[in-house]
Design a protein around this motif. Structure first.
Motif, PDB file in Angstrom:
ATOM      1  N   GLN A  46       0.864  -1.170   0.000  1.00 26.76           N
ATOM      2  CA  GLN A  46       0.000   0.000   0.000  1.00 26.76           C
ATOM      3  C   GLN A  46       0.903   1.223   0.000  1.00 26.76           C
ATOM      4  O   GLN A  46       1.774   1.352   0.863  1.00 26.76           O
ATOM      5  N   VAL A  47       0.709   2.112  -0.953  1.00 26.53           N
ATOM      6  CA  VAL A  47       1.496   3.335  -1.048  1.00 26.53           C
ATOM      7  C   VAL A  47       0.515   4.499  -1.058  1.00 26.53           C
ATOM      8  O   VAL A  47      -0.353   4.579  -1.923  1.00 26.53           O
ATOM      9  N   PHE A  48       0.633   5.387  -0.080  1.00 23.86           N
ATOM     10  CA  PHE A  48      -0.320   6.487   0.010  1.00 23.86           C
ATOM     11  C   PHE A  48       0.340   7.691   0.666  1.00 23.86           C
ATOM     12  O   PHE A  48       1.422   7.586   1.256  1.00 23.86           O
ATOM     13  N   THR A  49      -0.302   8.841   0.532  1.00 21.47           N
ATOM     14  CA  THR A  49       0.229  10.079   1.089  1.00 21.47           C
ATOM     15  C   THR A  49      -0.686  10.579   2.202  1.00 21.47           C
ATOM     16  O   THR A  49      -1.890  10.297   2.220  1.00 21.47           O
ATOM     17  N   LEU A  50      -0.097  11.334   3.126  1.00 23.25           N
ATOM     18  CA  LEU A  50      -0.832  11.907   4.246  1.00 23.25           C
ATOM     19  C   LEU A  50      -0.556  13.398   4.328  1.00 23.25           C
ATOM     20  O   LEU A  50       0.583  13.840   4.125  1.00 23.25           O
ATOM     21  N   LYS A  51      -1.585  14.165   4.650  1.00 24.02           N
ATOM     22  CA  LYS A  51      -1.424  15.599   4.837  1.00 24.02           C
ATOM     23  C   LYS A  51      -0.831  15.879   6.215  1.00 24.02           C
ATOM     24  O   LYS A  51      -0.843  15.021   7.099  1.00 24.02           O
ATOM     25  N   PRO A  52      -0.301  17.094   6.423  1.00 23.19           N
ATOM     26  CA  PRO A  52       0.279  17.424   7.733  1.00 23.19           C
ATOM     27  C   PRO A  52      -0.727  17.240   8.862  1.00 23.19           C
ATOM     28  O   PRO A  52      -1.901  17.594   8.741  1.00 23.19           O
TER      29      PRO A  52
ATOM     30  N   ARG B  58       3.572  13.260   4.395  1.00 18.58           N
ATOM     31  CA  ARG B  58       4.225  11.955   4.471  1.00 18.58           C
ATOM     32  C   ARG B  58       3.838  11.080   3.287  1.00 18.58           C
ATOM     33  O   ARG B  58       2.677  11.057   2.872  1.00 18.58           O
ATOM     34  N   LEU B  59       4.841  10.400   2.775  1.00 20.87           N
ATOM     35  CA  LEU B  59       4.629   9.321   1.816  1.00 20.87           C
ATOM     36  C   LEU B  59       4.840   8.025   2.586  1.00 20.87           C
ATOM     37  O   LEU B  59       5.905   7.803   3.167  1.00 20.87           O
ATOM     38  N   VAL B  60       3.805   7.177   2.626  1.00 24.51           N
ATOM     39  CA  VAL B  60       3.827   5.963   3.428  1.00 24.51           C
ATOM     40  C   VAL B  60       3.835   4.748   2.522  1.00 24.51           C
ATOM     41  O   VAL B  60       3.026   4.640   1.593  1.00 24.51           O
ATOM     42  N   LEU B  61       4.762   3.834   2.779  1.00 20.00           N
ATOM     43  CA  LEU B  61       4.854   2.566   2.048  1.00 20.00           C
ATOM     44  C   LEU B  61       4.628   1.445   3.053  1.00 20.00           C
ATOM     45  O   LEU B  61       5.457   1.227   3.944  1.00 20.00           O
ATOM     46  N   ASP B  62       3.502   0.773   2.965  1.00 21.32           N
ATOM     47  CA  ASP B  62       3.199  -0.363   3.840  1.00 21.32           C
ATOM     48  C   ASP B  62       3.385  -1.653   3.051  1.00 21.32           C
ATOM     49  O   ASP B  62       2.714  -1.872   2.037  1.00 21.32           O
ATOM     50  N   LEU B  63       4.280  -2.507   3.517  1.00 18.10           N
ATOM     51  CA  LEU B  63       4.596  -3.761   2.834  1.00 18.10           C
ATOM     52  C   LEU B  63       4.012  -4.916   3.641  1.00 18.10           C
ATOM     53  O   LEU B  63       4.570  -5.332   4.653  1.00 18.10           O
ATOM     54  N   TYR B  64       2.835  -5.385   3.214  1.00 21.10           N
ATOM     55  CA  TYR B  64       2.159  -6.501   3.870  1.00 21.10           C
ATOM     56  C   TYR B  64       2.497  -7.807   3.164  1.00 21.10           C
ATOM     57  O   TYR B  64       2.751  -7.819   1.953  1.00 21.10           O
ATOM     58  N   PRO B  65       2.489  -8.915   3.884  1.00 21.09           N
ATOM     59  CA  PRO B  65       2.655 -10.209   3.208  1.00 21.09           C
ATOM     60  C   PRO B  65       1.467 -10.461   2.292  1.00 21.09           C
ATOM     61  O   PRO B  65       0.359  -9.980   2.537  1.00 21.09           O
ATOM     62  N   LYS B  66       1.706 -11.192   1.230  1.00 23.87           N
ATOM     63  CA  LYS B  66       0.648 -11.475   0.264  1.00 23.87           C
ATOM     64  C   LYS B  66      -0.532 -12.172   0.929  1.00 23.87           C
ATOM     65  O   LYS B  66      -1.689 -11.906   0.614  1.00 23.87           O
ATOM     66  N   VAL B  67      -0.236 -13.076   1.866  1.00 25.32           N
ATOM     67  CA  VAL B  67      -1.274 -13.759   2.634  1.00 25.32           C
ATOM     68  C   VAL B  67      -1.194 -13.240   4.062  1.00 25.32           C
ATOM     69  O   VAL B  67      -0.174 -13.409   4.729  1.00 25.32           O
ATOM     70  N   ALA B  68      -2.272 -12.597   4.529  1.00 18.80           N
ATOM     71  CA  ALA B  68      -2.274 -12.010   5.866  1.00 18.80           C
ATOM     72  C   ALA B  68      -2.088 -13.083   6.929  1.00 18.80           C
ATOM     73  O   ALA B  68      -2.617 -14.190   6.814  1.00 18.80           O
ATOM     74  N   LYS B  69      -1.341 -12.752   7.959  1.00 21.21           N
ATOM     75  CA  LYS B  69      -1.090 -13.697   9.037  1.00 21.21           C
ATOM     76  C   LYS B  69      -2.353 -13.887   9.881  1.00 21.21           C
ATOM     77  O   LYS B  69      -3.064 -12.939  10.181  1.00 21.21           O
ATOM     78  N   ASP B  70      -2.628 -15.126  10.264  1.00 21.86           N
ATOM     79  CA  ASP B  70      -3.792 -15.460  11.064  1.00 21.86           C
ATOM     80  C   ASP B  70      -3.430 -15.315  12.538  1.00 21.86           C
ATOM     81  O   ASP B  70      -2.546 -16.018  13.030  1.00 21.86           O
ATOM     82  N   PRO B  71      -4.085 -14.403  13.290  1.00 21.08           N
ATOM     83  CA  PRO B  71      -3.702 -14.205  14.694  1.00 21.08           C
ATOM     84  C   PRO B  71      -3.920 -15.427  15.566  1.00 21.08           C
ATOM     85  O   PRO B  71      -3.193 -15.628  16.536  1.00 21.08           O
ATOM     86  N   ILE B  72      -4.912 -16.261  15.243  1.00 23.54           N
ATOM     87  CA  ILE B  72      -5.134 -17.462  16.058  1.00 23.54           C
ATOM     88  C   ILE B  72      -3.993 -18.452  15.868  1.00 23.54           C
ATOM     89  O   ILE B  72      -3.503 -19.049  16.828  1.00 23.54           O
ATOM     90  N   LEU B  73      -3.540 -18.637  14.632  1.00 23.42           N
ATOM     91  CA  LEU B  73      -2.430 -19.553  14.401  1.00 23.42           C
ATOM     92  C   LEU B  73      -1.160 -19.028  15.076  1.00 23.42           C
ATOM     93  O   LEU B  73      -0.377 -19.801  15.617  1.00 23.42           O
ATOM     94  N   ALA B  74      -0.978 -17.700  15.035  1.00 25.25           N
ATOM     95  CA  ALA B  74       0.181 -17.117  15.712  1.00 25.25           C
ATOM     96  C   ALA B  74       0.099 -17.345  17.214  1.00 25.25           C
ATOM     97  O   ALA B  74       1.095 -17.662  17.871  1.00 25.25           O
ATOM     98  N   LEU B  75      -1.097 -17.210  17.767  1.00 26.94           N
ATOM     99  CA  LEU B  75      -1.279 -17.447  19.196  1.00 26.94           C
ATOM    100  C   LEU B  75      -0.996 -18.898  19.545  1.00 26.94           C
ATOM    101  O   LEU B  75      -0.344 -19.198  20.547  1.00 26.94           O
ATOM    102  N   ALA B  76      -1.464 -19.812  18.712  1.00 30.65           N
ATOM    103  CA  ALA B  76      -1.219 -21.233  18.958  1.00 30.65           C
ATOM    104  C   ALA B  76       0.273 -21.553  18.897  1.00 30.65           C
ATOM    105  O   ALA B  76       0.789 -22.341  19.693  1.00 30.65           O
ATOM    106  N   ARG B  77       0.996 -20.919  17.964  1.00 25.95           N
ATOM    107  CA  ARG B  77       2.441 -21.148  17.866  1.00 25.95           C
ATOM    108  C   ARG B  77       3.155 -20.617  19.101  1.00 25.95           C
ATOM    109  O   ARG B  77       4.093 -21.217  19.603  1.00 25.95           O
ATOM    110  N   ASP B  78       2.698 -19.450  19.599  1.00 25.53           N
ATOM    111  CA  ASP B  78       3.321 -18.883  20.787  1.00 25.53           C
ATOM    112  C   ASP B  78       3.177 -19.809  21.989  1.00 25.53           C
ATOM    113  O   ASP B  78       4.026 -19.835  22.882  1.00 25.53           O
ATOM    114  N   LEU B  79       2.095 -20.580  22.015  1.00 24.06           N
ATOM    115  CA  LEU B  79       1.822 -21.469  23.138  1.00 24.06           C
ATOM    116  C   LEU B  79       2.055 -22.922  22.752  1.00 24.06           C
ATOM    117  O   LEU B  79       1.398 -23.829  23.243  1.00 24.06           O
TER     118      LEU B  79
END
Length: 443
Positions: free
Chosen positions: A133-139, A146-167
């Motif tokens: 995601q590339v977008f601009t923000l006003k003051p 600001r010019l903002v570059l957000d680099l997300y993974p192609k497949v969004a991470k599942d918070p439940i799977l992340a929680l299960a891995r943590d435990l």
């Protein structure tokens, strides 16, 4: 990659080679770094910052004037190309390349070149396929354009799977694994923070008496949004993250409770995505932690807030809710990246039962915290906090202390005091759940 793309990329690399021949060193980018660049076209880079995290990496270029940017992706290998109009290459701009963090999960390296007379090209060599995601923000606030570059993974991470891995080694991990397998209909935060319109109103049953009580901990602010800043330079986002981690640890030490954090490190999470994350893991309680400032530096004490559907309970609560709800503007939300209507669906379904339970929990937590730092208000205040608008999760916001008060700023900086605050929040939560079944189990 086709021959045209290869030719384009090779052409883009030639200016970098020529600069090296002329003796200008081109190194890798690592942020944050501040660099001032007087560009021939009038644009000036004021600062460059990066916020690498497991969920996504954000790169921000702060400028003194509104500039246009275009971007596209290249494959084999994966690259993100960003063309910024109104800038001319300079040694100062080229020196930005030397500072990227080697542990960034998405960016391997950055290259800078003068693509056209007034266009600077950034090429991000990527470690994995991304959805940018590339977008601009006003003051706003202390920030200019600001010019903002957000680099997300192609497949969004599942918070439940992340929680299960943590435990993973936890005896209750199997319960969470089962929860993840049976959770396919829950609304999932996408890379743009969107809610799936087809599932926005549905929430799978959480009536499982064998699973632990799950508390979503929400350290406020983060990344581009520092929150309030004390006279000694103490940033709210750092203090509340430290308290959140302490609360997580004490909760996870209990045999029948587990914690989930909306952010584990220093990055920005939009308000409605925080709510979505808590719903995704089917939390039984949502606790947002803050340490705010007030116009009067003598203001002190702890406050606890719940949602109000009928206006704020005091002028101070109204002022604070308005300030907290501005977090998306300061942190930088790409409004154009999601459908406002579907995002607002989630935030307009709060129920009377949810608010009533929130008030009861808030009362227990406030009573517990009163023994640590004193209280600013003797009752649980109410206002229209966007982050408390989960329709089916009791939600409270804890203002641990006023970071604008020099004495309370010092109090908040102490790790020992942070532990006391976390244990007091836990004590109030545990006291409530010892006599009340979670709303999610009976709703």
């Amino acid at each position: 990659m086709d021959n045209k793309a290869h030719s384009q990329e090779n052409a883009n690399r030639r200016p970098i080679t020529r600069r090296r021949i002329l003796g200008a060193s081109a190194t890798l980018l690592s942020l944050p770094v501040v660099s001032r660049v007087a560009a021939a076209a009038g644009g000036q880079i004021l600062a460059v910052r990066t916020w690498p995290a497991d969920e996504y990496t954000r790169v921000t270029l702060e400028l003194n004037s509104p500039l246009r940017a275009e971007h596209f992706m290249l494959g084999n290998p994966n690259r993100l190309v960003v063309d910024i109009q109104g800038l001319t290459i300079s040694q100062a701009l080229n020196s930005l390349i030397s500072k990227i963090r080697p542990n960034d999960p998405y960016i391997a390296a950055v290259r800078v070149a003068q693509n056209r007379a007034d266009v600077v090209r950034l090429v991000f060599d990527l470690k994995q396929d991304i959805a940018p995601q590339v977008f601009t923000l006003k003051p706003v606030g202390d920030y200019q354009y600001r010019l903002v570059l957000d680099l997300y993974p192609k497949v969004a991470k599942d918070p439940i799977l992340a929680l299960a891995r943590d435990l993973e080694n936890d005896p209750l991990a199997q319960v969470l694994d089962n929860l993840a397998q049976n959770n396919s209909n829950a609304p999932v935060p996408s890379v743009s923070g969107q809610v799936n319109p087809a599932t926005a109103g549905r929430q799978p049953s959480r009536a499982n008496p064998n699973r632990p009580i799950l508390v979503a901990i929400d350290p406020g602010h983060g990344g581009e949004d520092p929150g309030a800043i004390g006279m000694r330079g103490t940033r709210e986002k750092d203090i509340v993250l430290a308290i959140g981690r302490q609360l997580r640890d004490v909760i996870n030490s209990q045999p029948n409770m587990r914690a989930y954090m909306t952010r584990e490190s220093d990055f920005f999470v939009p308000l409605h995505v925080r709510v979505q994350k808590a719903r995704r893991v089917k939390a039984d309680l949502f606790v947002s932690i803050h340490a705010d400032a007030f116009t009067n530096r003598s203001a002190r004490g702890t406050s606890v807030f719940a949602l109000s559907r009928n206006g704020a309970s005091s002028a101070a609560a109204r002022w604070l809710a308005k300030k907290e709800n501005a977090s998306d503007l300061i942190g930088g939300l790409d409004i154009g990246a999601h459908d406002r209507q579907t995002a607002s669906v989630l935030l307009d379904m709060s129920t009377t039962a949810q608010i009533n339970d929130s008030l009861k929990i808030g009362h227990r937590v406030l009573g517990s915290l009163a023994q640590i730092n004193g209280i600013h208000s003797r009752k649980v205040e109410q206002a229209g906090f966007a982050v408390l608008k989960a329709p089916d999760i009791p939600s409270i916001l804890v203002e641990t202390a006023f970071i604008s008060n020099p004495q309370e700023e010092n109090f908040l900086r102490s790790p020992a005091n942070q532990r006391q605050i976390a244990r007091a929040i836990f004590s109030g939560v545990n006291d409530y759940f010892s006599t009340n079944p979670p709303l999610a189990r009976v709703g």
